[in-house]
Design a protein around this motif. Structure first.
Motif, PDB file in Angstrom:
ATOM      1  N   ARG A 116       0.829  -1.217   0.000  1.00 28.09           N
ATOM      2  CA  ARG A 116       0.000   0.000   0.000  1.00 28.09           C
ATOM      3  C   ARG A 116       0.858   1.259   0.000  1.00 28.09           C
ATOM      4  N   ALA A 117       1.979   1.229   0.749  1.00 29.37           N
ATOM      5  CA  ALA A 117       2.864   2.397   0.762  1.00 29.37           C
ATOM      6  C   ALA A 117       3.416   2.643  -0.639  1.00 29.37           C
ATOM      7  N   ASN A 118       3.791   1.558  -1.325  1.00 30.17           N
ATOM      8  CA  ASN A 118       4.316   1.714  -2.678  1.00 30.17           C
ATOM      9  C   ASN A 118       3.243   2.250  -3.616  1.00 30.17           C
ATOM     10  N   ALA A 119       2.021   1.758  -3.427  1.00 35.30           N
ATOM     11  CA  ALA A 119       0.924   2.269  -4.253  1.00 35.30           C
ATOM     12  C   ALA A 119       0.740   3.769  -4.011  1.00 35.30           C
ATOM     13  N   ALA A 120       0.920   4.191  -2.746  1.00 36.31           N
ATOM     14  CA  ALA A 120       0.756   5.612  -2.428  1.00 36.31           C
ATOM     15  C   ALA A 120       1.795   6.470  -3.140  1.00 36.31           C
ATOM     16  N   THR A 121       2.971   5.895  -3.449  1.00 38.38           N
ATOM     17  CA  THR A 121       3.995   6.694  -4.137  1.00 38.38           C
ATOM     18  C   THR A 121       3.624   6.927  -5.601  1.00 38.38           C
TER      19      THR A 121
ATOM     20  N   ARG B 208      12.652  21.481   1.726  1.00 38.73           N
ATOM     21  CA  ARG B 208      12.684  21.660   3.182  1.00 38.73           C
ATOM     22  C   ARG B 208      11.553  22.545   3.683  1.00 38.73           C
ATOM     23  N   SER B 209      10.469  22.650   2.897  1.00 37.58           N
ATOM     24  CA  SER B 209       9.311  23.390   3.401  1.00 37.58           C
ATOM     25  C   SER B 209       8.352  22.455   4.140  1.00 37.58           C
ATOM     26  N   LEU B 210       8.646  21.142   4.114  1.00 38.98           N
ATOM     27  CA  LEU B 210       7.820  20.146   4.814  1.00 38.98           C
ATOM     28  C   LEU B 210       8.777  19.066   5.306  1.00 38.98           C
ATOM     29  N   ASP B 211       8.512  18.531   6.518  1.00 41.46           N
ATOM     30  CA  ASP B 211       9.389  17.443   6.962  1.00 41.46           C
ATOM     31  C   ASP B 211       8.815  16.104   6.490  1.00 41.46           C
ATOM     32  N   PRO B 212       9.660  15.072   6.369  1.00 40.71           N
ATOM     33  CA  PRO B 212       9.181  13.820   5.760  1.00 40.71           C
ATOM     34  C   PRO B 212       8.147  13.081   6.609  1.00 40.71           C
ATOM     35  N   TRP B 213       8.124  13.290   7.928  1.00 42.83           N
ATOM     36  CA  TRP B 213       7.129  12.610   8.767  1.00 42.83           C
ATOM     37  C   TRP B 213       5.738  13.171   8.499  1.00 42.83           C
ATOM     38  N   SER B 214       5.659  14.501   8.367  1.00 41.95           N
ATOM     39  CA  SER B 214       4.371  15.105   8.044  1.00 41.95           C
ATOM     40  C   SER B 214       3.939  14.711   6.635  1.00 41.95           C
ATOM     41  N   ALA B 215       4.899  14.647   5.706  1.00 43.07           N
ATOM     42  CA  ALA B 215       4.564  14.250   4.332  1.00 43.07           C
ATOM     43  C   ALA B 215       4.021  12.821   4.309  1.00 43.07           C
ATOM     44  N   ALA B 216       4.681  11.926   5.057  1.00 43.77           N
ATOM     45  CA  ALA B 216       4.236  10.524   5.085  1.00 43.77           C
ATOM     46  C   ALA B 216       2.815  10.436   5.624  1.00 43.77           C
ATOM     47  N   ASP B 217       2.541  11.147   6.704  1.00 42.70           N
ATOM     48  CA  ASP B 217       1.205  11.065   7.300  1.00 42.70           C
ATOM     49  C   ASP B 217       0.143  11.634   6.368  1.00 42.70           C
ATOM     50  N   GLN B 218       0.492  12.712   5.643  1.00 41.58           N
ATOM     51  CA  GLN B 218      -0.471  13.258   4.686  1.00 41.58           C
ATOM     52  C   GLN B 218      -0.750  12.253   3.572  1.00 41.58           C
TER      53      GLN B 218
ATOM     54  N   ASP C  31      17.912  11.960  -3.857  1.00 44.80           N
ATOM     55  CA  ASP C  31      17.491  10.563  -4.020  1.00 44.80           C
ATOM     56  C   ASP C  31      17.338   9.892  -2.659  1.00 44.80           C
ATOM     57  N   ARG C  32      18.299  10.165  -1.781  1.00 46.09           N
ATOM     58  CA  ARG C  32      18.239   9.544  -0.461  1.00 46.09           C
ATOM     59  C   ARG C  32      17.029  10.026   0.333  1.00 46.09           C
ATOM     60  N   LEU C  33      16.710  11.309   0.178  1.00 52.57           N
ATOM     61  CA  LEU C  33      15.568  11.850   0.911  1.00 52.57           C
ATOM     62  C   LEU C  33      14.259  11.239   0.397  1.00 52.57           C
ATOM     63  N   SER C  34      14.166  11.008  -0.920  1.00 52.07           N
ATOM     64  CA  SER C  34      12.983  10.331  -1.457  1.00 52.07           C
ATOM     65  C   SER C  34      12.878   8.928  -0.873  1.00 52.07           C
ATOM     66  N   GLY C  35      14.009   8.226  -0.807  1.00 53.30           N
ATOM     67  CA  GLY C  35      14.009   6.882  -0.229  1.00 53.30           C
ATOM     68  C   GLY C  35      13.615   6.913   1.236  1.00 53.30           C
ATOM     69  N   GLU C  36      14.086   7.945   1.943  1.00 53.33           N
ATOM     70  CA  GLU C  36      13.748   8.062   3.362  1.00 53.33           C
ATOM     71  C   GLU C  36      12.243   8.261   3.542  1.00 53.33           C
ATOM     72  N   LEU C  37      11.659   9.057   2.657  1.00 53.13           N
ATOM     73  CA  LEU C  37      10.208   9.279   2.751  1.00 53.13           C
ATOM     74  C   LEU C  37       9.460   7.957   2.601  1.00 53.13           C
ATOM     75  N   ARG C  38       9.911   7.114   1.667  1.00 53.83           N
ATOM     76  CA  ARG C  38       9.288   5.795   1.515  1.00 53.83           C
ATOM     77  C   ARG C  38       9.482   4.951   2.777  1.00 53.83           C
ATOM     78  N   HIS C  39      10.684   4.969   3.338  1.00 51.76           N
ATOM     79  CA  HIS C  39      10.936   4.207   4.564  1.00 51.76           C
ATOM     80  C   HIS C  39      10.034   4.674   5.700  1.00 51.76           C
ATOM     81  N   ILE C  40       9.848   5.977   5.795  1.00 51.02           N
ATOM     82  CA  ILE C  40       9.012   6.516   6.870  1.00 51.02           C
ATOM     83  C   ILE C  40       7.563   6.072   6.691  1.00 51.02           C
ATOM     84  N   MET C  41       7.095   6.089   5.435  1.00 52.45           N
ATOM     85  CA  MET C  41       5.728   5.624   5.188  1.00 52.45           C
ATOM     86  C   MET C  41       5.591   4.156   5.596  1.00 52.45           C
ATOM     87  N   ALA C  42       6.585   3.344   5.229  1.00 50.53           N
ATOM     88  CA  ALA C  42       6.515   1.925   5.584  1.00 50.53           C
ATOM     89  C   ALA C  42       6.530   1.746   7.097  1.00 50.53           C
TER      90      ALA C  42
END
Lengths: 330, 330
Positions: A294-299, A314-324, B277-288
């Motif tokens: 499902r996470a991959n589908a979300a990408t 850097r206008s959004l952190d990756p944790w907030s992006a993931a949750d959105q 590229d690494r930050l994109s990968g990190e975003l995927r890891h965080i979602m997972a």
């Protein structure tokens, strides 16, 4: 018109398994490829093979160069001498140049390549959606369903996932060499935890007796603190076997120790407990794999690119992006 | 009433980071522990440290016993000689007996333990909800935010996750020893793919020249097929450095090569591409990781036990059980 007359390869797992049971090696190979690839087809294979009985699995793990492939090959001969069929899963690093696993272990196993009762498969360490541990479990189940009552799983005993895979066997053999006591990095503690049997291979080299004393001392300490060692639960003390695998020395001792451990697990009822624990763990792994799909589908959602760009800026952190992206509210 | 007068330890990531920036090592240690533990607190630390600039990260990877810890320690001295602070993350197998990481690397780094400009942390390889790779990324970001412009990440270069972590650095150093060509199991292909710099350590041993020729040949092949090697993209050819780390030989060459690679990445703009590229990968890891938290929450559902028991009784297969628990329809 030869092509037109050939039957297309079947894509039905039931039919493929029936062919594999009848000795069709390419059908067996295809089923394992499907479970390696994950997704809906892997699940359909899993559903079919799950209905069959389990095989007895032996994990063989050790550092690169410890001789575990030679020992694995010798164990294949022991199983075959008893008349049983055997499957071997070798967990090899994948090669980005060939797109597949290295052939090394298969070359080393050369003596068994022409034996129809032996099926050897190198598994790539990368690209498994649900993780290598889950893919290995499913591949072992395919081999069991195809009629192999023994499965040997050989892994490099360094690395988080690889140790986990070896430790998930019915009997786990940890292979060390004389002098391993020097290498603090050699993941001693992790290997001690999973070992049901120790092999000191290359025992003709200096230091074998000292390594044996070191292992015995570590086992004493762990038996004192827990009343048992290995992953067997109480009562089993991992034997330490000296071997020179290239000369065949110690192999019958190892095979006898595997038999002893199997009888101990079966007589005490711990084999069933151990397998039930593993099945619970597998259920968790499967749930995680489904969620990862499902996470991959979300990408693939157009939102992913927009939010990723905001993270890159850097206008959004990756944790907030993931949750959105996942629609999760903290 | 001493206890009553002591301030309780703060649980605010902003305040802890300010303390760490001012030199409070226990504050820094606590922040890294939090990111190791995952969950909501790890996310709050991540949100705070993400706003700070990145450090330059160097991954050092090699088989157990290759000498990578000695090289890492020597690189720490090089960074310190230039006046910069440095953080070290050592990815060690965890010990089930101590509950923590082995102390080996810290012992080997003894010379740096009393230096306030050096912060060394061994990370356990197990128990990270979002995976070891994600925990290492977050720990490196904590060190960067705390004012370490250089971060060295040392991993055992065998194993799926460990190679991935080393390969995710700005510059990746792969340490081999003479004779590695013999060990088919040594994950050559995976290491070739990630290497920006090769070090043949213990070069006083026989076979160093042959190992160099082997590496050069492999690099030729990979440059031919892709126009480049390593993970740098076109133009950079990984140098091969001979060293005897215990004697300090070759260390300044290695340090110079790291500087060359850094300048090449910066001048070509590839450093930014690589980090994006690494930050994109990190975003995927965080979602997972977020989804895995949900899978774990689902196992606390009373339904989990009921369905698990059905799987154990083989009246239900684990794929169907997982989908029922997650509310997924195929």
């Amino acid at each position: 018109m030869l092509l037109a007359r050939m039957a297309p390869p079947t894509t039905d797992p039931e039919a493929l398994l029936a062919a594999a049971q009848a000795g069709d090696r390419s059908a067996l190979a295809r089923l394992i490829t499907w479970v390696e690839q994950g997704g809906a087809r892997a699940r359909s294979v899993g559903r079919v093979t799950f209905r069959h009985g389990a095989a007895y699995t032996v994990g063989i793990t050790g550092a690169p160069g410890s001789g575990k492939s030679t020992l694995t090959s010798a164990l294949v001969s022991q199983v075959r001498a008893g008349g049983d069929q055997v499957g071997v899963l070798a967990i090899d690093p994948s090669s980005p140049f060939t797109g597949g696993a290295l052939l090394g272990d298969r070359v080393r196993m050369g003596a068994h390549v022409l034996d129809d009762g032996v099926f050897i498969r190198s598994m790539a360490t990368r690209g498994h959606l649900g993780g290598l541990a889950l893919a290995t479990t499913e591949a072992a189940r395919v081999l069991a369903a195809a009629g192999k009552p023994w499965i040997l799983i050989e892994t490099v005993g360094v690395g988080q996932v690889e140790v986990e895979i070896a430790g998930a066997a019915d009997t786990t053999v940890v292979v060390v060499n004389p002098g391993w006591g020097d290498a603090v990095q050699a993941n001693k503690a992790g290997l001690l935890e999973i070992a049901d049997i120790f092999v000191i291979n290359k025992a003709e080299r200096p230091g074998a007796a000292q390594t044996r004393r070191d292992l015995e001392q570590m086992l004493e300490l762990s038996m004192d603190s827990s009343g048992s060692s290995g992953s067997s639960g109480s009562g089993w003390r991992p034997p330490i076997i000296l071997s020179v695998a290239v000369a065949g020395d110690g192999v019958t001792d190892l095979w006898a120790a595997i038999g002893d451990h199997r009888r101990d697990l079966e007589a005490s009822g711990r084999l069933e407990v151990r397998r039930a624990d593993r099945l619970s763990g597998e259920l968790r792994h499967i749930m995680a794999a489904r969620l990862l799909e499902r996470a991959n589908a979300a990408t693939e959602n157009p939102e992913f690119e927009r939010l990723r760009d905001a993270v890159l800026a850097r206008s959004l952190d990756p944790w907030s992006a993931a949750d959105q992206l996942l629609g999760i509210q903290d």
